[in-house]
Design a protein around this motif. Structure first.
Motif: not given
Length: 319
Positions: A19-30, A32-49
């Motif tokens: 479940e840890v792997k599945k959650a990281y897979r989903t959130l990291s793709l969501k 990822h800076p190449d996949n979204t311009n959503e505000r705060g996405a870069e911080e969330r990308f690092t946080e999930t990593a």
């Protein structure tokens, strides 16, 4: 209050490793800076990593569950004599964690095109092929040597500071390593000494080669060009015109007396054969010593002295 890695991945503390792997897979793709311009996405990308880096490792997760973020990062006693857990520090490179998980620099390019089974193998999540490890770029360091060290040869101890992987294969620690360089007589400036794969260690990467490049330290008396040495001697105007003997020091501690029988004009130089630097591939053979001259003129002359010099030079000119 410390970070809650479970909340970062949207999990409860009872989550399984899958479940840890599945959650990281989903959130990291969501996020990822190449996949979204959503505000705060870069911080969330690092946080999930970082959350995945902790919770996917059984030892780190156990320490975190019992002692929280502070215990994980500061270290805690193990109960054994002298026992103490290491300090955990996330390396901060979320993109690196992402690549290690998916085994590809750009998994988005493969989301619509399945990898060729002949050239890929399953990665952690099984979605993409693992990229072939690449070696990091060469790390160059300068090795400054005195002319005396190059003339005689010497041994230098140099420190390499690098990141070394810990036993878990994911985190790393900064460590120093001392390497020995046997400097051969006559090494030229620009000589390169390579220590293969002594750079930073990272998962799925080949450490860089560390290369030391010889540089000459500035010398108070000599300069070198290739295997020749250059030395500037001071002579008075009288000595420049009438001749003299110049005492010249050498790099091995000798003093050689060089007779100057020529008239020393501006730009004049004299070569002393075989008193330069040794050849690196044939140390019994040496370059040459080139003498240059700094002519010291008198600050003033009496009228009688001027007249005498004038008459002497005019007589010489007529001859």
């Amino acid at each position: 209050m410390g970070k809650d890695y479970y909340i970062a991945l949207g999990l409860t503390r009872s989550a399984t490793n899958a479940e840890v792997k599945k959650a990281y897979r989903t959130l990291s793709l969501k996020y990822h800076p190449d996949n979204t311009n959503e505000r705060g996405a870069e911080e969330r990308f690092t946080e999930t990593a970082e959350a995945y880096d902790v919770l996917s490792d059984a030892k780190r997760r156990a320490i975190y569950d019992q002692h929280g973020e502070e215990g994980l990062k500061s270290g805690v006693a193990t109960g054994e004599p002298g026992g103490f857990t290491g300090n955990y520090t996330y390396h901060g490179n979320a993109e690196k964690t992402f690549r290690e998980f998916f085994g590809s620099d750009n998994p988005f390019s493969q989301m619509f095109e399945p990898p060729d089974p002949l050239f890929s193998v399953p990665a952690f999540g099984g979605m993409f092929g693992r990229a072939k490890p690449k070696q990091d770029a060469v790390v160059e360091k300068e090795l400054y040597l005195t002319l005396e060290e190059v003339y005689r040869g010497c041994t230098k101890k140099m420190k390499i500071t690098r990141r070394v992987l810990n036993d878990d294969g994911h985190t790393s620690s900064v460590r120093d390593k001392i390497v020995t360089i046997l400097v051969k007589p006559g090494w030229k400036e620009g000589t390169r000494i390579t220590f293969p794969r002594e750079g930073d260690q990272e998962p799925n990467n080949i450490p860089a080669d560390v290369v030391f490049i010889v540089k000459d330290k500035q010398h108070p008396l000599f300069k070198r060009t290739g295997i020749d040495l250059h030395y500037t001697a001071g002579v008075s105007l009288v000595e420049a015109l009438t001749g003299t003997t110049v005492d010249v020091p050498t790099l091995d501690g000798r003093i050689i007396a060089v007779p100057i029988n020529e008239i020393v004009r501006p730009g004049f130089s004299k070569m002393v054969i075989g008193e330069g630097m040794p050849r690196s591939k044939a140390t019994s053979k040496k370059g040459n010593l080139i003498l240059h001259f700094d002519i010291e003129f008198p600050n003033r002359l009496t009228p009688a002295q001027k007249q005498a010099i004038k008459q002497t030079l005019e007589t010489s000119k007529k001859r």
